[in-house]
Design an enzyme around this catalytic site. Structure first.
Site, PDB file in Angstrom:
ATOM      1  N   ASP A 269       0.874  -1.180   0.000  1.00 24.42           N
ATOM      2  CA  ASP A 269       0.000   0.000   0.000  1.00 24.42           C
ATOM      3  C   ASP A 269       0.900   1.215   0.000  1.00 24.42           C
ATOM      4  OD1 ASP A 269       0.893  -0.088   2.853  1.00 24.42           O
ATOM      5  OD2 ASP A 269      -0.348   1.709   2.916  1.00 24.42           O
ATOM      6  N   CYS A 307      -0.936   2.576 -21.534  1.00 27.03           N
ATOM      7  CA  CYS A 307      -1.982   2.508 -20.508  1.00 27.03           C
ATOM      8  C   CYS A 307      -3.366   2.494 -21.160  1.00 27.03           C
ATOM      9  CB  CYS A 307      -1.859   3.699 -19.572  1.00 27.03           C
ATOM     10  SG  CYS A 307      -3.054   3.672 -18.228  1.00 27.03           S
TER      11      CYS A 307
HETATM   12 ZN   LIG Z   1      -3.474   5.929 -18.019  1.00 24.15          ZN
END
Ligand SMILES: [Zn+2]
Length: 383
Positions: A269, A307
């Site tokens: 985390d 992405c």
């Molecule tokens: Zn992205």
């Protein structure tokens, strides 16, 4: 009255690749594939994102903060509202930290004794005492899928006597947390010991003797050199039971996550993807991008061509930079959305590589592209 039976966690290792492990962690609110990264929702919200957006990123579990929720809105209020998951509109697992770290880093700490940690709220100055029993009670009232023991978390640079005392107290408190918990509470112990290898080992052994459902390594990733971090993790991991999840608290840079997975860590985390997203730094497959940089003013490229997030499907770097320059709320939101997805994709790729038995090859390919700490040089518009 409807009685909801929560199960104690079940953890299975599906595949190992040297020390890296692919696992499945079954929790009351759902199953988590490991190694996993848990976005941080300090105050019961992953800042700027809706729970649906967090789910869409691929996150299967988030971290919420006991200290903050205890102060506001108060754990009894959350309990009366049906528990934390219901209160915040999140239907998947939640891990709550014990508040120990915030007591040491955020509050004005007034006194630590074996009884507990006495502190003054950073909100209104009111005085409180966190005992091991109280932090377990708070986390049980919140309905956490994973609760953490109260630990004493001094800075990594402390003297040996201070680190030694913190280890002893952390063990004492873990024992009290373990005694105080309900049988179905998934309580993790937290290994301390600053950067003293033998103290780390002492801490690990005494916590393992409590036979807890999982183990965390705390007090690292706080500014010490990364080879020291890896050295400590490498010494602790072999002492932890093979069949329990291992959580390195606060490790957030992609290169650190990869190194820790290689050492056998299952859970991570960090506030980095969300905090950096809000302040204008994106994590991309080529390294970090400081979007306010004037070099992006006319850059028609997407943030990260590798992405698949909403931001990278529709917004140029030039526009993202503009949002930050003029202070539009959409800027922090779009960068956070991207960063949170970047981390989930990183973990998905890590898991796929372990599954194929190709973790080493995958990680060297990733690190060849990814330049830690640096912005990609030159004009990136042709990417
Ligand atoms: Zn992205």
């Amino acid at each position: 009255m409807v009685l909801v039976l929560l199960t104690v966690l079940r953890f299975s290792i599906e595949k190992t690749d040297t020390r890296a492990r692919l696992g499945r962690l079954v929790l009351p609110h759902g199953t988590v594939c490991t190694p996993c990264f848990m976005p941080v929702g300090t105050q019961g919200s992953v800042k700027t994102l809706t729970p649906a957006e967090v789910v869409e990123s691929g996150a299967e579990i988030i971290v919420c903060n006991t200290y903050h929720l205890y102060l506001r809105p108060g754990y009894k209020r959350v309990q009366a509202a049906g528990g934390l998951a219901k209160f915040i509109g999140w239907s998947r697992p939640i891990l709550t930290d014990s508040g120990g770290f915030q007591v040491y880093s955020l509050a004005a700490l007034t006194r630590v004794t074996d009884e507990g940690a006495e502190f003054q709220s950073h909100v209104d100055g009111s005085r409180h005492l966190f005992t091991p029993e109280l932090v377990v009670e708070i986390q049980e009232a919140l309905g956490s899928d994973i609760a953490m023991c109260l630990d004493e978390c001094p800075p990594y640079s402390v003297s040996r006597p201070v680190a030694e005392a913190a280890v002893a107290r952390t063990s004492l408190w873990a024992e009290r947390c373990s005694r105080a918990r309900q049988p179905d509470t998934n309580l993790f112990g937290i290994v301390q010991g600053a950067t003293y290898a033998d103290l780390r080992e002492t801490s690990a052994k005494s916590l393992v003797a409590l036979d807890l459902p999982g183990y965390a390594i705390g007090g690292l990733c706080l500014g010490e050199a990364s080879d020291v971090t890896y050295d400590m993790v490498g010494r602790v991991v072999p002492l932890l039971p093979v069949d329990r999840p291992r959580y390195l608290m606060g490790a957030g840079y992609p290169e650190d996550i990869i190194a820790a997975v290689r050492l056998g860590i299952d859970m991570f985390d960090c506030v980095l993807p969300t905090r950096n997203g809000r302040t204008g730094t994106a994590f991309t497959s080529a390294g970090r991008v400081a979007i306010r940089n004037s070099r992006y003013a006319d850059d028609p490229a997407m943030l990260d061509l590798m992405c698949d997030c909403y931001t990278c499907r529709g917004f140029t770097r030039a526009y993202l930079r503009h949002l930050f320059v003029v202070g539009e709320a959409l800027g922090p939101k779009l960068l956070t959305l991207h960063n949170v997805r970047f981390y989930q994709r990183l973990m998905q790729n890590i898991r796929a590589a372990v599954e194929r038995g190709a973790f080493d090859r995958w990680s060297s390919e990733f690190l060849d592209r990814y330049r830690p700490g640096a912005e990609p040089a030159g004009n990136e518009s042709d990417r």
